[in-house]
Scaffold this active site. Structure first.
Site, short mmCIF file in Angstrom:
data_model
loop_
_atom_site.label_atom_id
_atom_site.label_comp_id
_atom_site.label_asym_id
_atom_site.label_seq_id
_atom_site.Cartn_x
_atom_site.Cartn_y
_atom_site.Cartn_z
N ASN A 158 28.82 -1.38 -20.38
CA ASN A 158 28.05 -1.61 -19.15
C ASN A 158 27.54 -0.33 -18.54
OD1 ASN A 158 28.15 -4.60 -17.68
ND2 ASN A 158 29.61 -4.36 -19.34
N HIS A 184 33.58 2.79 -11.64
CA HIS A 184 32.95 1.61 -12.24
C HIS A 184 33.92 0.42 -12.19
CE1 HIS A 184 31.20 -1.13 -15.20
NE2 HIS A 184 30.06 -0.51 -14.96
N CYS A 228 29.75 27.97 -5.39
CA CYS A 228 29.69 28.27 -6.83
C CYS A 228 29.51 29.77 -7.07
CB CYS A 228 28.55 27.49 -7.47
SG CYS A 228 28.35 27.82 -9.25
N CYS A 234 26.11 28.19 -14.29
CA CYS A 234 25.85 26.89 -13.67
C CYS A 234 24.44 26.85 -13.07
CB CYS A 234 26.88 26.59 -12.59
SG CYS A 234 28.46 26.02 -13.25
N CYS A 278 28.41 23.46 -6.85
CA CYS A 278 29.41 23.51 -5.78
C CYS A 278 28.91 24.42 -4.67
CB CYS A 278 30.74 24.04 -6.33
SG CYS A 278 31.51 22.98 -7.56
N CYS A 297 33.97 20.74 -12.81
CA CYS A 297 33.25 21.84 -13.45
C CYS A 297 34.01 22.37 -14.66
CB CYS A 297 33.04 22.97 -12.45
SG CYS A 297 32.05 22.51 -11.01
#
Length: 384
Positions: free
Chosen positions: A343, A190, A366, A371, A363, A156
């Site tokens: 990719n 990844h 939060c 947010c 979250c 965040c």
């Protein structure tokens, strides 16, 4: 430790000046590469620090509107000195421009249906500022914009702050109605990113004498986070851990390894152990050979070039009796990493998912009203 890259040196001056689409064609797909940035020159340090210290997504201070500017003013000389010691400024803009250029060249080849592709750089705290880059994108009128976080692991305080800044910008500016928007918010596991980090580690391991090589401690290091944020449910520590686990799997679990946290600011409790404390602790245990791996950074900047290279690999290592310590280079323009960027974006463009459902979650604990508004706005933005 770092190879002289002639391609980087050849392109850097033009790219840093903002030359991003060498063909001059109107882009069909715009890729906005989001990061915190770093001052290119020491005279930009104060404004850079001021933006950080007044960003409540990044850091929360009491009476922040007054205390933030005071801290920025006080820290400016010290931080300017550090930038002078690494050459006068951060190379993060040059690296990001080069990465974006090479990525788009590959995307044009492998994804002609979404070409031409053009990368843009949006920094949170220094030019090119994200809001200014958004205006540049609007002038180019692409069909699609991909908001691509250059923080592989989501927090965040970093990725979230960049995305919130885009929401804030369009809350007071007209949103173009003829652009399709999508988001790449995290990509820390990844396979090609993992292979890049593993290869960087192998490159450094090979420099140790064979009799010591298997005993070298691979010490992964990532920017720390206040425990207050962790306890709210920030996903960052678990995503860093996932990256570390996969890199060690790729390496075949060949060496002892650990994870530590760097760059703590202020007196409140943060994630531990600190990277310097971890080095001291292992030396006391008789482990004196290390490779530092900046697992959360995709290009060189002050926290690798100064904190890791100068403060830890040079000064601290001499102080505590380290035998040999090396630092794995960040991905930079390694071919595997350029393939990773390509990719990630190509797969995203082919998918039918404009936004990761995880991104739309807050979250569990939060406490940031922005947010809530931002996530709702992005849900609508990416459904159009």
């Amino acid at each position: 430790m770092f190879l002289h890259n002639t391609k980087f040196c050849r392109l850097a001056s033009g790219l840093a000046g903002g030359v991003r689409n060498l063909s001059g064609q109107k882009p069909k797909t715009a890729i906005l590469m989001l990061n915190m940035g770093g001052p290119t020159h020491t005279d930009q340090v104060h404004d850079y620090l001021l933006r950080i210290m007044t960003d409540r997504d990044m850091i929360q201070l009491p009476v922040q509107s007054r205390l933030g500017p005071w801290i920025a003013q006080r820290r400016t000389p010290e931080v300017q000195k550090k930038y002078k010691e690494i050459g006068g400024g951060s190379p993060i803009l040059k690296w990001t421009e080069l990465q974006g250029q090479l990525m788009c060249e590959q995307l044009d080849r492998i994804s002609p249906e979404t070409a031409p592709h053009k990368h843009y750089v949006g920094f949170r705290y220094v030019n090119p500022l994200t809001e200014n880059t958004l205006a540049e994108i609007e002038k180019d009128k692409p069909e699609r914009v991909v908001l691509f976080s250059q923080y592989p692991q989501y927090s965040c305080a970093t990725s979230g702050s960049s995305f919130n800044s885009i929401f804030t910008h369009y809350r007071s500016n007209n949103l173009p109605s003829d652009i399709k928007w999508s988001i790449i918010d995290r990509w820390g596991t990844h396979p090609l990113l993992i292979k890049t980090f593993a290869q960087r580690i192998r490159d450094e391991l090979a420099k140790f004498v064979e009799t010591k090589r298997n005993d070298v401690v691979i010490l992964f290091t990532a920017h720390s986070l206040p425990l207050k944020a962790v306890n709210r449910g920030d996903a960052y520590p678990s995503e860093i851990g996932a990256s570390v686990h996969m890199v060690m799997q790729e390496l075949g679990q060949t060496n002892p390894y650990s994870l530590a946290w760097q760059s703590k600011v202020g007196p409140l409790p943060w994630l531990a152990p600190a990277t310097d404390d971890a080095i001291k602790g292992y030396v006391k245990q008789g482990l004196k050979n290390f490779i530092l791996v900046p697992i959360a950074f995709v290009n060189e900047h002050i926290e690798t070039l100064h904190e890791l290279d100068i403060e830890y690999c040079d000064e601290l290592a001499k102080e505590v009796g380290v035998e040999e310590i090396r630092r794995a280079a960040t991905p930079n323009d390694h071919p595997l990493f350029i393939d990773a960027l390509t990719n990630v974006v190509a797969d995203h463009l082919k998918s039918q998912q404009a936004v990761n459902p995880k991104f739309l979650m807050r979250c569990p604990m939060c406490s940031n009203p922005k947010c809530r508004e931002s996530k709702s706005w992005y849900r609508q933005l990416c459904s159009n």
